[in-house]
Design an enzyme around this catalytic site. Structure first.
Site, PDB file in Angstrom:
ATOM      1  N   ARG A 118      31.128  21.965   4.322  1.00  0.00           N
ATOM      2  CA  ARG A 118      30.896  20.525   4.266  1.00  0.00           C
ATOM      3  C   ARG A 118      32.160  19.715   4.530  1.00  0.00           C
ATOM      4  O   ARG A 118      33.264  20.252   4.578  1.00  0.00           O
ATOM      5  CB  ARG A 118      30.320  20.142   2.889  1.00  0.00           C
ATOM      6  CG  ARG A 118      31.261  20.433   1.711  1.00  0.00           C
ATOM      7  CD  ARG A 118      30.585  20.168   0.379  1.00  0.00           C
ATOM      8  NE  ARG A 118      31.408  20.520  -0.774  1.00  0.00           N
ATOM      9  CZ  ARG A 118      32.147  19.659  -1.464  1.00  0.00           C
ATOM     10  NH1 ARG A 118      32.188  18.381  -1.114  1.00  0.00           N
ATOM     11  NH2 ARG A 118      32.844  20.065  -2.509  1.00  0.00           N
ATOM     12  N   ARG A 145       0.818  -1.224   0.000  1.00  0.00           N
ATOM     13  CA  ARG A 145       0.000   0.000   0.000  1.00  0.00           C
ATOM     14  C   ARG A 145       0.851   1.273   0.000  1.00  0.00           C
ATOM     15  O   ARG A 145       0.329   2.367  -0.219  1.00  0.00           O
ATOM     16  CB  ARG A 145      -0.956  -0.011   1.184  1.00  0.00           C
ATOM     17  CG  ARG A 145      -2.130  -0.965   0.993  1.00  0.00           C
ATOM     18  CD  ARG A 145      -3.147  -0.772   2.095  1.00  0.00           C
ATOM     19  NE  ARG A 145      -2.692  -1.343   3.363  1.00  0.00           N
ATOM     20  CZ  ARG A 145      -3.221  -1.053   4.547  1.00  0.00           C
ATOM     21  NH1 ARG A 145      -4.214  -0.179   4.636  1.00  0.00           N
ATOM     22  NH2 ARG A 145      -2.766  -1.611   5.642  1.00  0.00           N
ATOM     23  N   ASN A 186      -6.369  -5.224  18.971  1.00  0.00           N
ATOM     24  CA  ASN A 186      -5.063  -5.875  18.885  1.00  0.00           C
ATOM     25  C   ASN A 186      -4.090  -5.015  18.084  1.00  0.00           C
ATOM     26  O   ASN A 186      -4.366  -4.641  16.954  1.00  0.00           O
ATOM     27  CB  ASN A 186      -5.233  -7.249  18.218  1.00  0.00           C
ATOM     28  CG  ASN A 186      -3.916  -7.961  18.004  1.00  0.00           C
ATOM     29  OD1 ASN A 186      -2.948  -7.700  18.711  1.00  0.00           O
ATOM     30  ND2 ASN A 186      -3.891  -8.859  17.033  1.00  0.00           N
ATOM     31  N   TYR A 214      36.346  29.634  -2.782  1.00  0.00           N
ATOM     32  CA  TYR A 214      36.292  28.195  -2.501  1.00  0.00           C
ATOM     33  C   TYR A 214      37.591  27.776  -1.831  1.00  0.00           C
ATOM     34  O   TYR A 214      38.682  27.958  -2.392  1.00  0.00           O
ATOM     35  CB  TYR A 214      36.096  27.393  -3.793  1.00  0.00           C
ATOM     36  CG  TYR A 214      36.293  25.901  -3.609  1.00  0.00           C
ATOM     37  CD1 TYR A 214      35.383  25.141  -2.871  1.00  0.00           C
ATOM     38  CD2 TYR A 214      37.398  25.250  -4.156  1.00  0.00           C
ATOM     39  CE1 TYR A 214      35.562  23.778  -2.688  1.00  0.00           C
ATOM     40  CE2 TYR A 214      37.583  23.879  -3.985  1.00  0.00           C
ATOM     41  CZ  TYR A 214      36.671  23.150  -3.245  1.00  0.00           C
ATOM     42  OH  TYR A 214      36.845  21.806  -3.065  1.00  0.00           O
ATOM     43  N   ASN A 256      42.444  22.235  -5.738  1.00  0.00           N
ATOM     44  CA  ASN A 256      42.898  21.107  -4.926  1.00  0.00           C
ATOM     45  C   ASN A 256      42.901  19.771  -5.649  1.00  0.00           C
ATOM     46  O   ASN A 256      43.524  18.822  -5.178  1.00  0.00           O
ATOM     47  CB  ASN A 256      42.041  20.991  -3.666  1.00  0.00           C
ATOM     48  CG  ASN A 256      40.556  20.886  -3.978  1.00  0.00           C
ATOM     49  OD1 ASN A 256      40.051  21.557  -4.870  1.00  0.00           O
ATOM     50  ND2 ASN A 256      39.838  20.059  -3.238  1.00  0.00           N
ATOM     51  N   TYR A 257      42.232  19.684  -6.794  1.00  0.00           N
ATOM     52  CA  TYR A 257      42.098  18.384  -7.468  1.00  0.00           C
ATOM     53  C   TYR A 257      42.861  18.406  -8.777  1.00  0.00           C
ATOM     54  O   TYR A 257      42.609  19.248  -9.642  1.00  0.00           O
ATOM     55  CB  TYR A 257      40.616  18.088  -7.708  1.00  0.00           C
ATOM     56  CG  TYR A 257      40.325  16.728  -8.282  1.00  0.00           C
ATOM     57  CD1 TYR A 257      40.883  15.577  -7.731  1.00  0.00           C
ATOM     58  CD2 TYR A 257      39.478  16.580  -9.382  1.00  0.00           C
ATOM     59  CE1 TYR A 257      40.605  14.326  -8.245  1.00  0.00           C
ATOM     60  CE2 TYR A 257      39.187  15.334  -9.903  1.00  0.00           C
ATOM     61  CZ  TYR A 257      39.748  14.203  -9.337  1.00  0.00           C
ATOM     62  OH  TYR A 257      39.472  12.967  -9.860  1.00  0.00           O
ATOM     63  N   LYS A 307      35.302  23.014   1.917  1.00  0.00           N
ATOM     64  CA  LYS A 307      35.248  21.551   1.852  1.00  0.00           C
ATOM     65  C   LYS A 307      36.502  20.985   2.522  1.00  0.00           C
ATOM     66  O   LYS A 307      37.622  21.280   2.098  1.00  0.00           O
ATOM     67  CB  LYS A 307      35.131  21.091   0.395  1.00  0.00           C
ATOM     68  CG  LYS A 307      35.202  19.574   0.208  1.00  0.00           C
ATOM     69  CD  LYS A 307      36.558  19.148  -0.287  1.00  0.00           C
ATOM     70  CE  LYS A 307      36.667  17.644  -0.377  1.00  0.00           C
ATOM     71  NZ  LYS A 307      38.056  17.216  -0.712  1.00  0.00           N
ATOM     72  N   ALA A 367      46.605  40.534  -5.892  1.00  0.00           N
ATOM     73  CA  ALA A 367      45.349  40.190  -6.545  1.00  0.00           C
ATOM     74  C   ALA A 367      45.607  39.630  -7.934  1.00  0.00           C
ATOM     75  O   ALA A 367      46.485  40.102  -8.660  1.00  0.00           O
ATOM     76  CB  ALA A 367      44.458  41.418  -6.626  1.00  0.00           C
ATOM     77  N   THR A 393       2.237 -13.863   9.909  1.00  0.00           N
ATOM     78  CA  THR A 393       3.017 -13.517  11.095  1.00  0.00           C
ATOM     79  C   THR A 393       3.423 -14.741  11.908  1.00  0.00           C
ATOM     80  O   THR A 393       4.504 -14.764  12.511  1.00  0.00           O
ATOM     81  CB  THR A 393       2.214 -12.557  11.971  1.00  0.00           C
ATOM     82  OG1 THR A 393       0.908 -13.110  12.216  1.00  0.00           O
ATOM     83  CG2 THR A 393       2.061 -11.197  11.295  1.00  0.00           C
TER      84      THR A 393
END
Length: 466
Positions: A333, A16, A170, A366, A386-387, A351, A423, A84
């Site tokens: 995160r 259901r 019941n 970031y 970073n990657y 991150k 900058a 049952t």
């Protein structure tokens, strides 16, 4: 309680619900239904090895979840769903050596530990204790018949008009003395319209065999099961309102509780302010005096005292220490941390990064896999690259560093204490203490470029008209 075991029934298809997901994995607020039942059983002191979950339809998914969340809880299988009675019999090799067995439905997230503890305290007083509740609308539930101390169940279809007026019904849960259950479990038959083995028949067999049967009344609200999406929504509403009421009573301030969602495992201190449209999930902890601004979503967030989350911040599995500030529109995160008085501002993502005391990442930046010392200022538009396509690399920025706007850190790279970047720089090498790094092409100005461009454009247009 080592002489008692708890069997949680979670083998049904839940047709259901009209969902491919097993019923007990549907979520009430931020947790699957089954988690509430297991946690409540554990909370009254039942050892996890004394708890088993009986699975069947969609069992592989349920098993994977329970093994991850509750590794010490036993998994049992009912490979055919034949009722049952058949389910409990399928688990006999597990429960047969205990003195008492409690059978609970796996879709009772509102069942409170206090009620469960009362039930467990009754174990052993009768050979069978059926769990009941007084239903405002008993509908098609089986009715509980009490006659001179004898308790029996009459199914609705078999009940007389007088019996159908009974409101005690019941709930489908039981407590058995195992020795008594062993005597009747093999006598249950499938002699019914659905050709299934019903556990309710055990009660009648015990009565016929001169054994004792009792009934334990639970609050109706706690025995509300989940069989449809509508019932799931209703249970979620009840759970949410109970949680909100509890925290309001503890001194948490909410101008508009009707718009706030708080999960059952979150912990809030007095004088926390929760503004409208906030969601707080998982094992989040929020310290005294902190303000959670509108539109913010916190999941497994650890928030210190007097933290100001201004608005629309998403914080996951991270920590903001005392007097830190975040938002609006930031994403923090993956084990990030803001030390005291640190700041992550608008359109900032952190991150797996550690932002030192008093350091600021004010806007449009970031910081991924980065460690910042204290007193650092990150200019707008700065990022850690970073990657490299294969590995996540670290960026280290020392104390009291100044990072100019639009600086790119190509990790792995390090700025030592007091260093600065100009900058628009691309930083690929180590920057020594107190040094200024300039990593950009030299500017070249071309005189009269706009005039020549305009002249060339006009000449081309004239030639075209010829």
């Amino acid at each position: 309680m080592n002489n008692l075991c708890v069997l949680i029934m979670a083998a049904g298809k839940g047709t259901r619900m009209k969902s491919a997901a097993p019923k007990v994995l549907h979520q009430v607020l931020d947790k699957p239904i089954i988690d509430y039942v297991i946690q409540n059983v554990l909370s009254i002191g039942i050892p996890p090895e004394n708890i088993a979950v009986l699975i069947g339809s969609g069992g592989a998914l349920v098993q994977a979840h329970i093994v991850k969340q509750f590794p010490a809880v036993k998994i049992l299988w009912q490979h055919e769903q034949l009722g049952t009675g058949h389910a409990v019999k399928s688990a006999r090799e597990w429960w047969k050596d205990y003195a008492n067995l409690v059978v609970l439905n796996g879709d009772l997230p509102l069942l409170k530990p206090e009620s469960l503890k009362e039930l467990v305290s009754c174990c052993g007083k009768d050979d069978c204790t059926v769990i009941t509740f007084n239903a405002e609308d008993p509908g098609a539930y089986g009715r509980i018949i009490r006659d001179n101390g004898r308790v029996s169940i009459v199914e609705f279809r078999d009940a007389t008009e007088e019996q159908r007026k009974i409101h005690e019904v019941n709930a489908g849960c039981y407590a058995f003395r195992v020795e008594a259950l062993q005597r009747v479990i093999d006598l249950i038959t499938d002699n019914n319209a659905h050709k299934e083995y019903y556990l309710t028949d055990a009660l009648g067999l015990m009565n016929d065999g001169g054994m004792s049967a009792g009934a334990f009344i639970m609050p109706e609200a706690e025995m509300q099961g989940v069989n449809t999406q509508k019932e799931l929504a209703e249970v979620s509403r009840v759970m949410r309102e109970e949680i909100l009421s509890r925290w309001l009573a503890e001194g948490v301030r909410m101008p508009d509780p009707s718009s706030v969602y708080i999960g059952s495992d979150a912990v809030l201190a007095p004088d926390v302010v929760i503004m409208p449209d906030v969601q707080i999930w998982g094992k989040s902890i929020i310290g005294q005096g902190s303000v959670i601004g509108s539109g913010s979503i916190l999941t497994n967030a650890k928030i210190g005292m007097n933290v100001n989350i201004t608005a629309y911040a998403v914080i996951e599995n991270s920590e903001l220490k005392d007097n830190a500030k975040a938002g609006p529109f930031c994403y923090i995160r993956d084990n990030s941390c803001l030390e005291p008085n640190a700041f992550a501002g608008k359109f900032v993502e952190l991150k797996n990064s550690h932002i030192g005391e008093g350091s600021k990442v004010p806007h449009l930046s970031y910081m991924g896999d980065a460690t910042l010392g204290h007193g650092v200022n990150i200019g707008a538009g700065s990022i850690t690259c970073n990657y490299d396509g294969e590995h996540k690399n670290k960026t280290f920025i020392g104390n009291n560093c100044f990072v100019g706007s639009n600086t790119m850190f190509v990790a792995p790279v390090e700025l030592h204490d007091g260093a600065a970047t100009a900058a628009g720089s691309v930083i690929t090498q180590e920057v020594q203490e107190n040094a200024l790094a300039v990593g950009r092409a030299r500017q070249k100005n071309i005189a009269d470029w706009s005039l020549r461009k305009h002249h060339n454009h006009s000449t081309a247009k004239t030639e075209g008209e010829k």
